[in-house]
Each structure stands twice: as structure tokens, then as C-alpha cells.
Design a protein around this motif. Sequence first.
Motif, PDB file in Angstrom:
ATOM      1  N   SER A  33       0.825  -1.216   0.000  1.00  0.00           N
ATOM      2  CA  SER A  33       0.000   0.000   0.000  1.00  0.00           C
ATOM      3  C   SER A  33       0.858   1.263   0.000  1.00  0.00           C
ATOM      4  O   SER A  33       2.061   1.221   0.246  1.00  0.00           O
ATOM      5  CB  SER A  33      -0.901  -0.021   1.233  1.00  0.00           C
ATOM      6  N   GLY A  34       0.202   2.392  -0.258  1.00  0.00           N
ATOM      7  CA  GLY A  34       0.860   3.690  -0.134  1.00  0.00           C
ATOM      8  C   GLY A  34       1.827   3.986  -1.263  1.00  0.00           C
ATOM      9  O   GLY A  34       1.908   3.262  -2.264  1.00  0.00           O
ATOM     10  N   GLY A  35       2.566   5.068  -1.085  1.00  0.00           N
ATOM     11  CA  GLY A  35       3.512   5.490  -2.106  1.00  0.00           C
ATOM     12  C   GLY A  35       4.675   6.202  -1.457  1.00  0.00           C
ATOM     13  O   GLY A  35       5.120   5.802  -0.364  1.00  0.00           O
ATOM     14  N   ALA A  36       5.127   7.280  -2.097  1.00  0.00           N
ATOM     15  CA  ALA A  36       6.305   7.988  -1.591  1.00  0.00           C
ATOM     16  C   ALA A  36       5.958   8.886  -0.401  1.00  0.00           C
ATOM     17  O   ALA A  36       6.788   9.680   0.046  1.00  0.00           O
ATOM     18  CB  ALA A  36       6.939   8.799  -2.718  1.00  0.00           C
ATOM     19  N   ASN A  37       4.730   8.758   0.116  1.00  0.00           N
ATOM     20  CA  ASN A  37       4.377   9.451   1.369  1.00  0.00           C
ATOM     21  C   ASN A  37       5.032   8.761   2.566  1.00  0.00           C
ATOM     22  O   ASN A  37       5.235   9.359   3.614  1.00  0.00           O
ATOM     23  CB  ASN A  37       2.845   9.494   1.563  1.00  0.00           C
ATOM     24  N   ALA A  38       5.367   7.481   2.409  1.00  0.00           N
ATOM     25  CA  ALA A  38       5.954   6.711   3.516  1.00  0.00           C
ATOM     26  C   ALA A  38       7.442   7.019   3.654  1.00  0.00           C
ATOM     27  O   ALA A  38       8.081   7.466   2.708  1.00  0.00           O
ATOM     28  CB  ALA A  38       5.765   5.224   3.250  1.00  0.00           C
ATOM     29  N   GLY A  39       7.971   6.777   4.834  1.00  0.00           N
ATOM     30  CA  GLY A  39       9.405   6.929   5.052  1.00  0.00           C
ATOM     31  C   GLY A  39       9.855   5.831   5.995  1.00  0.00           C
ATOM     32  O   GLY A  39       9.463   5.809   7.156  1.00  0.00           O
ATOM     33  N   HIS A  40      10.600   4.868   5.479  1.00  0.00           N
ATOM     34  CA  HIS A  40      11.047   3.738   6.304  1.00  0.00           C
ATOM     35  C   HIS A  40      12.559   3.830   6.498  1.00  0.00           C
ATOM     36  O   HIS A  40      13.307   3.879   5.535  1.00  0.00           O
ATOM     37  CB  HIS A  40      10.656   2.413   5.641  1.00  0.00           C
ATOM     38  N   THR A  41      12.977   3.894   7.756  1.00  0.00           N
ATOM     39  CA  THR A  41      14.409   4.039   8.042  1.00  0.00           C
ATOM     40  C   THR A  41      14.974   2.704   8.509  1.00  0.00           C
ATOM     41  O   THR A  41      14.400   2.052   9.369  1.00  0.00           O
ATOM     42  CB  THR A  41      14.622   5.092   9.152  1.00  0.00           C
ATOM     43  N   THR A 278       9.948  11.723   5.374  1.00  0.00           N
ATOM     44  CA  THR A 278       9.571  12.196   4.044  1.00  0.00           C
ATOM     45  C   THR A 278       9.525  13.720   3.970  1.00  0.00           C
ATOM     46  O   THR A 278      10.021  14.317   3.026  1.00  0.00           O
ATOM     47  CB  THR A 278       8.193  11.594   3.646  1.00  0.00           C
ATOM     48  N   THR A 279       8.949  14.351   4.983  1.00  0.00           N
ATOM     49  CA  THR A 279       8.750  15.807   4.902  1.00  0.00           C
ATOM     50  C   THR A 279       9.621  16.592   5.879  1.00  0.00           C
ATOM     51  O   THR A 279       9.693  17.815   5.788  1.00  0.00           O
ATOM     52  CB  THR A 279       7.277  16.150   5.219  1.00  0.00           C
ATOM     53  N   GLY A 280      10.248  15.911   6.838  1.00  0.00           N
ATOM     54  CA  GLY A 280      11.071  16.588   7.843  1.00  0.00           C
ATOM     55  C   GLY A 280      10.237  17.293   8.915  1.00  0.00           C
ATOM     56  O   GLY A 280      10.772  17.945   9.806  1.00  0.00           O
ATOM     57  N   ARG A 281       8.894  17.167   8.823  1.00  0.00           N
ATOM     58  CA  ARG A 281       8.032  17.870   9.790  1.00  0.00           C
ATOM     59  C   ARG A 281       8.211  17.287  11.190  1.00  0.00           C
ATOM     60  O   ARG A 281       8.314  16.057  11.337  1.00  0.00           O
ATOM     61  CB  ARG A 281       6.550  17.705   9.408  1.00  0.00           C
ATOM     62  N   PRO A 282       8.215  18.154  12.247  1.00  0.00           N
ATOM     63  CA  PRO A 282       8.248  17.595  13.604  1.00  0.00           C
ATOM     64  C   PRO A 282       6.965  16.814  13.845  1.00  0.00           C
ATOM     65  O   PRO A 282       5.884  17.252  13.460  1.00  0.00           O
ATOM     66  CB  PRO A 282       8.309  18.821  14.527  1.00  0.00           C
ATOM     67  N   ARG A 283       7.094  15.634  14.441  1.00  0.00           N
ATOM     68  CA  ARG A 283       5.894  14.823  14.692  1.00  0.00           C
ATOM     69  C   ARG A 283       5.248  15.248  16.002  1.00  0.00           C
ATOM     70  O   ARG A 283       5.950  15.586  16.960  1.00  0.00           O
ATOM     71  CB  ARG A 283       6.266  13.341  14.768  1.00  0.00           C
TER      72      ARG A 283
END
Length: 408
Positions: A33-41, A278-283
Motif C-alpha cells: 500500500s501507499g507510495g512515496a508518502n511513507a518513510g522507512h528508516t 519524508t517531509t522533515g516535519r516535527p511529529r
Amino acid sequence: MNIVVIGAQWGDEGKGKIVDFLAEDADLVVRFSGGANAGHTIVNEGVTYKLHLIPSGIVYPDKKVVLGSGMVIDPEALFKELQIIEDQGIAWQQRVLISDRAHIVMPEYKKIDKEMDKKRRNPIGTTGRGIGVTYSMKANRDGIRIGDISNEAFLDTLRQDEKQFLAPYIEKLRAMSVNITYLMELYKEKKVLFEGAQGILLDLDVGTYPFVSSGYSASAGAALGGGIGPTDIDKVFGVFKAYSTRVGNGPFPSEFKTERDGNLEDIIREIGREYGVTTGRPRRCGYLDLVALKYACLTNSITSLVMTHIDVYDEMDEISVCVAYDINGKETIEFPSTTYELDRAKPVLKRFKGWKTVLSSIKDYDALPEPAKNYIEFIEDYTGTPVGIVSVGYERKETMMRIPLWKK
Ligand code: IMP
């Protein structure tokens, strides 16, 4: 045997690390599922890999990975990501397959995504990666799929700018594309890991709608988006953090509040490195929400929970966890379905003693300090689901197994 790994909160639970850890013994890893919205480290031997579209198994030199039918794929982002991992020493050719049913994210979808979010009654704070627009085109039966673009007659139906955008990718994507149903038939007797994206509270159906993504983050999504049927799923692992985070807008009942919790959010954000991959936004950060976690177990048939980031609490004297919601003066342990109720839900907190011990060097569950075990075992009792894996750090090796993995 098929094991599905999903996020049991709002995403960013550490699925990438867990899939990477589990992939060692898997024959195939399929993202559904999903696309480039995900960020897996993934961190291994000190090297950090940041993946958005490629399944986490890619870091092992011998594993094949599949981008499933439930994904939405931006070719530009895909080949950029492949170049980055190639520069990091990963040989990916012949190892990355893409379902010919997966949908393509076109450049204008990303623009529309950003514009639409501003105009919404309730802006979601999307990642701007064109995800919702691509899934809308899919549902509207006007999308562009990987399998379609090799067909001249289909290409003739596209605009000139669309054809121009796709031209450099057509041959490359054709070489990677596969009819996933028959690929999965070949792997029927093998060990296959299905990797979800985002988390179940961002799932289009069971999540905190409308503040959700547009794909299926829930385990059921593995069946449609991963090329298998529902009874082919043997186990479901739900990954959750020892606390909660959320990126973007939307209800978050256990979110830290300065009036009640002082600067706990800043502390957890810094120790837990809670900034979007993905966006660097603070969570946004908050207490572990057991009402939501039990809901995740119920809606996803989670057979085993996987706890991550417990080490973030190493220094704390005391740890609290949300065990119920107070909504307009009434206590409930049921996860509501409307934003109206979730916005009014105040967390009812239960306190636990901290362990004041560095957990990252502990290899065995039995060697964990008693207060840490108490915290974990309370979660198991509350959710009625075992915590089968505990992660105590970013590295692959900082992981404890409490269950046999590839056994039915
Ligand atoms: P979209 O998926 O870009 O449409 O964004 C919808 C919502 O899901 C926004 O609140 C995003 O911040 C959130 N979101 C999407 N992908 C992830 C993820 O991988 N981790 C955490 N939040 C995500």
C-alpha cells in the motif's frame, strides 16, 4: 507462509526496521500500500537507509522485493530512490519487481494534492506526494497503471505532456513489471513478508477519517494489494511505539499538552528523533494510547504486537499510558468513529514506574528490568495480544524475539 507487518498507530512506528529484521529469513518482501508518502528508516552496521517506495528487504543482497498492486508509484521518485541506494552500494537490478496493476502518480497529481488540501473543509496536512489524487483517479477508473503504459493504444489516449513525462520510464518499468497473482502462486510454499505503509489509524476505512491517507494500511490491504487472498494470511504483526506520534492534522486524544505534561513532547521528540523521514516535519507526540491499540488489534486480526522505541523512556522516573477516554464526562474504552468524539476525548492515564536503565544492550526479554516487563505485560493484558518482538534501538541487532517466527 505469509506474514503481514502493519503499523498499529498513525505510521512511523518503526515498520521499516522490523521488516528489515524479519526479512533475513524471508524469501520475498512485498509492499502492499501507499507510495512515496511513507518513510522507512533502516540502520545496519552504522549505515542508514531511507526508503519511501522500495520494500525494506532490499538491503539484503539476495532478496527480491515487490511493489504491490495496492501501491501508487511516482516513477521520478522511484528511480531517484533506486539511484540513492545504488550509491550506497545496493545492487537492485533484477531484484525489484512492480505489480502491473499498481497505479502511477503523475506530476500534476502532486500539484492538485497540495492545492486540494488548502481548499478542504478540514485540511489534512498531506505529504503533497499526490497520493490521494492518484487513489481518487483509481477509484474513478481513470488512473494510469504500470501495465498500461507499454501499450501504444493506451499511450495514444494520453496528453502530450503526460506521454513526455512517462517516455523515459516506459522501458525501465516494463522490465520490472510482473503479474503479481502468478508470482505469488510461485511463492505459495515460501516465506513471504507483506509490508504495510502508514498505520491503521491512517487507513481509509478504519482510520480517523477524514484525517487519513487514501490507501489501505490495514492488514486486509495485504490481500488485495499484495496479490494473495484473505485466507492466505498466516500471521499479522502490528508494530507500535511505546508512546504515540502523529504527523499532519487530525484527532490525537493522548497528545501531550503543555498544561498537563510540561515539556514532555519536546523531550520525547528529541530522544525519539521524531521528525518525518519524508517531509522533515516535527511529529506530534503523546502517550501510548491503549484504547487505539486495542482497536488496531480488533480491526486487523493482529496475532502479535511488536513494540519499538521503548528505550526512549529509559531516563523517565514515571511513564503514563492512556487506558480510557473521557468524552464529555463519560468514560469509554471504545475507539470512536467520528472526529467530533475523538476531538473531545481526554485521556484517562495510568502511571507506571520507570526503569532508569539503558535497554539497548539487553539481548533477552527475561533480562529486562521488572518495571519494563510490567509495562509490556500490562499492554498484553489490555489488548489481549502478545508482544512477540521488542525493539530497544535503531540497529537491526537491537531486537528481542519472544515468539517463533516462520512457524504456523
Ligand atoms: P497523504 O498520504 O500524503 O495523503 O497524507 C494524509 C495524512 O497521512 C497526512 O496527515 C500525512 O501526514 C499522513 N501520512 C502519510 N504518510 C505517512 C507516513 O508514512 N507516516 C506518518 N504519517 C503519514
